[in-house]
Scaffold this motif. Structure first.
Motif, mmCIF file in Angstrom:
data_model
loop_
_atom_site.group_PDB
_atom_site.id
_atom_site.type_symbol
_atom_site.label_atom_id
_atom_site.label_comp_id
_atom_site.label_asym_id
_atom_site.label_seq_id
_atom_site.Cartn_x
_atom_site.Cartn_y
_atom_site.Cartn_z
ATOM 1 N N ILE A 1 0.785 -1.131 -0.063
ATOM 2 C CA ILE A 1 -0.060 -0.137 -0.037
ATOM 3 C C ILE A 1 0.742 1.188 -0.016
ATOM 4 O O ILE A 1 0.270 2.209 -0.265
ATOM 5 C CB ILE A 1 -1.030 0.168 1.059
ATOM 6 N N PHE A 2 1.970 1.093 0.342
ATOM 7 C CA PHE A 2 3.064 2.254 0.199
ATOM 8 C C PHE A 2 3.868 2.586 -1.086
ATOM 9 O O PHE A 2 4.272 3.715 -1.327
ATOM 10 C CB PHE A 2 4.153 2.156 1.481
ATOM 11 N N THR A 3 3.505 1.599 -1.888
ATOM 12 C CA THR A 3 4.338 1.911 -3.108
ATOM 13 C C THR A 3 3.361 2.711 -4.319
ATOM 14 O O THR A 3 2.547 2.249 -4.882
ATOM 15 C CB THR A 3 4.780 0.600 -4.006
ATOM 16 N N SER A 4 3.718 3.928 -4.140
ATOM 17 C CA SER A 4 2.862 4.758 -5.150
ATOM 18 C C SER A 4 3.270 4.840 -6.664
ATOM 19 O O SER A 4 2.318 4.891 -7.521
ATOM 20 C CB SER A 4 2.778 6.224 -4.571
ATOM 21 N N ASN A 5 4.440 4.792 -6.771
ATOM 22 C CA ASN A 5 5.096 4.787 -8.161
ATOM 23 C C ASN A 5 5.857 3.501 -8.563
ATOM 24 O O ASN A 5 6.987 3.519 -8.985
ATOM 25 C CB ASN A 5 5.524 5.953 -8.462
ATOM 26 N N PRO A 6 5.528 2.283 -8.374
ATOM 27 C CA PRO A 6 6.338 1.050 -8.378
ATOM 28 C C PRO A 6 6.612 0.723 -9.921
ATOM 29 O O PRO A 6 5.995 1.096 -10.536
ATOM 30 C CB PRO A 6 5.873 0.203 -7.636
ATOM 31 N N GLU A 7 7.453 -0.094 -9.855
ATOM 32 C CA GLU A 7 7.748 -0.762 -11.242
ATOM 33 C C GLU A 7 7.212 -2.243 -11.062
ATOM 34 O O GLU A 7 7.650 -3.219 -11.616
ATOM 35 C CB GLU A 7 8.905 -0.729 -11.588
ATOM 36 N N THR A 8 6.332 -2.690 -10.178
ATOM 37 C CA THR A 8 6.047 -3.916 -9.721
ATOM 38 C C THR A 8 4.513 -4.103 -10.172
ATOM 39 O O THR A 8 3.611 -3.081 -10.241
ATOM 40 C CB THR A 8 6.253 -4.334 -8.435
ATOM 41 N N GLU A 9 4.132 -5.247 -10.323
ATOM 42 C CA GLU A 9 2.770 -5.656 -10.581
ATOM 43 C C GLU A 9 1.733 -5.063 -9.562
ATOM 44 O O GLU A 9 0.595 -4.931 -9.571
ATOM 45 C CB GLU A 9 2.480 -7.069 -11.037
ATOM 46 N N GLU A 10 2.339 -5.110 -8.111
ATOM 47 C CA GLU A 10 1.655 -4.824 -7.009
ATOM 48 C C GLU A 10 1.435 -3.425 -6.905
ATOM 49 O O GLU A 10 1.059 -2.849 -5.936
ATOM 50 C CB GLU A 10 2.232 -5.418 -5.587
ATOM 51 N N ALA A 11 1.781 -2.600 -7.787
ATOM 52 C CA ALA A 11 2.185 -1.344 -7.442
ATOM 53 C C ALA A 11 0.465 -0.625 -7.210
ATOM 54 O O ALA A 11 0.398 0.131 -6.217
ATOM 55 C CB ALA A 11 2.343 -0.410 -8.902
ATOM 56 N N THR A 12 -0.482 -0.635 -8.192
ATOM 57 C CA THR A 12 -1.900 -0.381 -7.840
ATOM 58 C C THR A 12 -2.574 -1.178 -7.042
ATOM 59 O O THR A 12 -2.958 -2.406 -7.743
ATOM 60 C CB THR A 12 -2.222 0.271 -8.944
ATOM 61 N N ILE A 13 -3.290 -0.909 -5.965
ATOM 62 C CA ILE A 13 -4.458 -1.923 -5.411
ATOM 63 C C ILE A 13 -5.675 -1.267 -5.734
ATOM 64 O O ILE A 13 -6.103 -0.496 -5.441
ATOM 65 C CB ILE A 13 -4.404 -1.811 -3.737
ATOM 66 N N LYS A 14 -6.194 -2.180 -6.710
ATOM 67 C CA LYS A 14 -7.591 -1.463 -7.355
ATOM 68 C C LYS A 14 -8.694 -2.120 -6.410
ATOM 69 O O LYS A 14 -8.591 -2.922 -5.593
ATOM 70 C CB LYS A 14 -7.680 -2.721 -8.663
ATOM 71 N N ARG A 15 -9.913 -1.180 -6.293
ATOM 72 C CA ARG A 15 -10.756 -1.210 -5.530
ATOM 73 C C ARG A 15 -11.588 -2.532 -5.677
ATOM 74 O O ARG A 15 -12.002 -2.721 -7.043
ATOM 75 C CB ARG A 15 -11.691 -0.015 -5.441
ATOM 76 N N LYS A 16 -11.868 -3.400 -4.977
ATOM 77 C CA LYS A 16 -12.783 -4.514 -5.332
ATOM 78 C C LYS A 16 -13.985 -4.298 -5.107
ATOM 79 O O LYS A 16 -14.622 -3.243 -4.448
ATOM 80 C CB LYS A 16 -12.299 -5.692 -4.081
ATOM 81 N N SER A 17 -14.822 -4.956 -6.027
ATOM 82 C CA SER A 17 -16.206 -4.674 -6.236
ATOM 83 C C SER A 17 -17.008 -5.483 -5.115
ATOM 84 O O SER A 17 -16.543 -6.244 -4.200
ATOM 85 C CB SER A 17 -16.492 -5.457 -7.551
ATOM 86 N N LEU A 43 -15.230 0.733 3.075
ATOM 87 C CA LEU A 43 -15.215 -0.941 2.872
ATOM 88 C C LEU A 43 -16.702 -1.493 3.187
ATOM 89 O O LEU A 43 -17.129 -2.290 2.426
ATOM 90 C CB LEU A 43 -13.896 -1.535 3.569
ATOM 91 N N LEU A 44 -17.136 -1.327 4.223
ATOM 92 C CA LEU A 44 -18.430 -1.698 4.722
ATOM 93 C C LEU A 44 -19.393 -1.235 3.729
ATOM 94 O O LEU A 44 -20.524 -2.141 3.531
ATOM 95 C CB LEU A 44 -18.601 -1.333 6.104
ATOM 96 N N GLU A 45 -19.621 -0.106 3.420
ATOM 97 C CA GLU A 45 -20.389 0.199 2.500
ATOM 98 C C GLU A 45 -20.216 -0.486 1.337
ATOM 99 O O GLU A 45 -21.418 -0.694 0.305
ATOM 100 C CB GLU A 45 -20.596 1.810 2.422
ATOM 101 N N GLY A 46 -19.127 -0.599 0.826
ATOM 102 C CA GLY A 46 -18.817 -1.182 -0.474
ATOM 103 C C GLY A 46 -19.308 -2.813 -0.592
ATOM 104 O O GLY A 46 -19.744 -3.303 -1.649
ATOM 105 N N ILE A 47 -19.333 -3.399 0.544
ATOM 106 C CA ILE A 47 -19.450 -4.840 0.598
ATOM 107 C C ILE A 47 -20.870 -5.055 0.401
ATOM 108 O O ILE A 47 -21.396 -6.151 0.009
ATOM 109 C CB ILE A 47 -18.912 -5.298 1.674
ATOM 110 N N GLY A 48 -21.814 -4.232 0.803
ATOM 111 C CA GLY A 48 -23.242 -4.151 0.750
ATOM 112 C C GLY A 48 -24.020 -5.150 1.514
ATOM 113 O O GLY A 48 -24.917 -5.375 1.192
#
Length: 247
Positions: free
Chosen positions: A147-163, A220-225
């Motif tokens: 969660i701390f890697t804002s501009n990384p060169e790795t695949e874990e760079a961006t944590i996408k919001r889960k549906s 997160l609680l609102e998102g899980i529904g």
């Protein structure tokens, strides 16, 4: 939500395993540590004669982190781990620190985390998602460093919001959320968001809404529904929507 989250003046010892951490996380890491207390000591351990650790130099200077030299007596990194553990125990015995931040993805620090907690100290672990579960469970709170890697060169760079569907398919998350709400709820089934978060942190040291792409627990609680949320007297209250729960 976290143990010690109200003690912003608590002295903390930040100990970093250079072999098992990425310098790209340092800024975010120290900002996170500041939420829990004051980083009175910041040390990083490794064999600084090796070229592999050269990438750390700029980060150490910018953030006043003290490098501790530990030669690798044999192949592997056990000497570094041992030096870090010995220093942690020395710092523990000074009695000057309310908590410790152990930055590593290495399971070798599991017993250290347990020992520090046995002495009444709060332990915050920081490591990658590959960190073995025993080390994660040994900490009061464990934060995944992706969660701390804002501009990384790795695949874990961006944590996408889960549906909502993805969140609901996470059976462990749903079960732990329901258990936490149940433990913190009143006779009508309503629970204050703060105690729910505190309970969840005890059940899942690695829980963090940012791991799911949400900046706040309420989001997160609102998102899980799966839960009813209402605001009352400037407090957020939550209730399990399942039939048969307290009404």
């Amino acid at each position: 939500m976290s143990a010690g989250s109200n003690g912003h003046n608590v002295g903390l010892a930040v100990l970093i395993d250079a072999d098992n951490a990425n310098p790209a996380i340092v800024e975010g890491l120290l900002a996170e540590v500041a939420k829990f207390g004051v980083a009175s000591v910041k040390r990083i351990y490794g064999d600084w004669t090796t070229p592999a650790l050269g990438k750390w130099k700029a980060a150490l200077l910018e953030h006043s982190i003290q490098p501790i030299q530990q030669f690798a007596y044999t192949s592997g990194k056990n000497a570094t781990d041992s030096a870090m553990i010995i220093d942690a125990m020395d710092l523990l015995y000074t009695g000057e620190f309310g908590g410790f931040c152990i930055v590593s993805s290495d399971s070798d620090f599991t017993r250290l985390a347990s020992r520090l907690r046995e002495s009444g100290k709060v332990v915050y672990g920081f490591g990658e998602r590959k960190t073995p579960k025993p080390f994660v469970a040994a900490c009061d709170r464990f934060i995944y460093t992706e969660i701390f890697t804002s501009n990384p060169e790795t695949e874990e760079a961006t944590i996408k919001r889960k549906s909502a569907q993805e969140l609901r398919q996470d059976t462990k998350l749903c079960h732990q959320l329901r258990q936490a709400i149940e433990a913190a709820s009143d006779d009508e089934g309503w629970a204050n968001l703060g105690p729910v978060g505190s309970q969840l942190a005890k059940q899942m040291p690695e829980f963090d809404p940012r791991n799911y792409g949400y900046s706040k627990f309420s989001g997160l609680l609102e998102g899980i529904g799966l839960f009813t949320i209402k605001r009352e007297n400037n407090q957020l209250l939550i209730k399990d929507q399942r039939p048969g729960k307290k009404a």
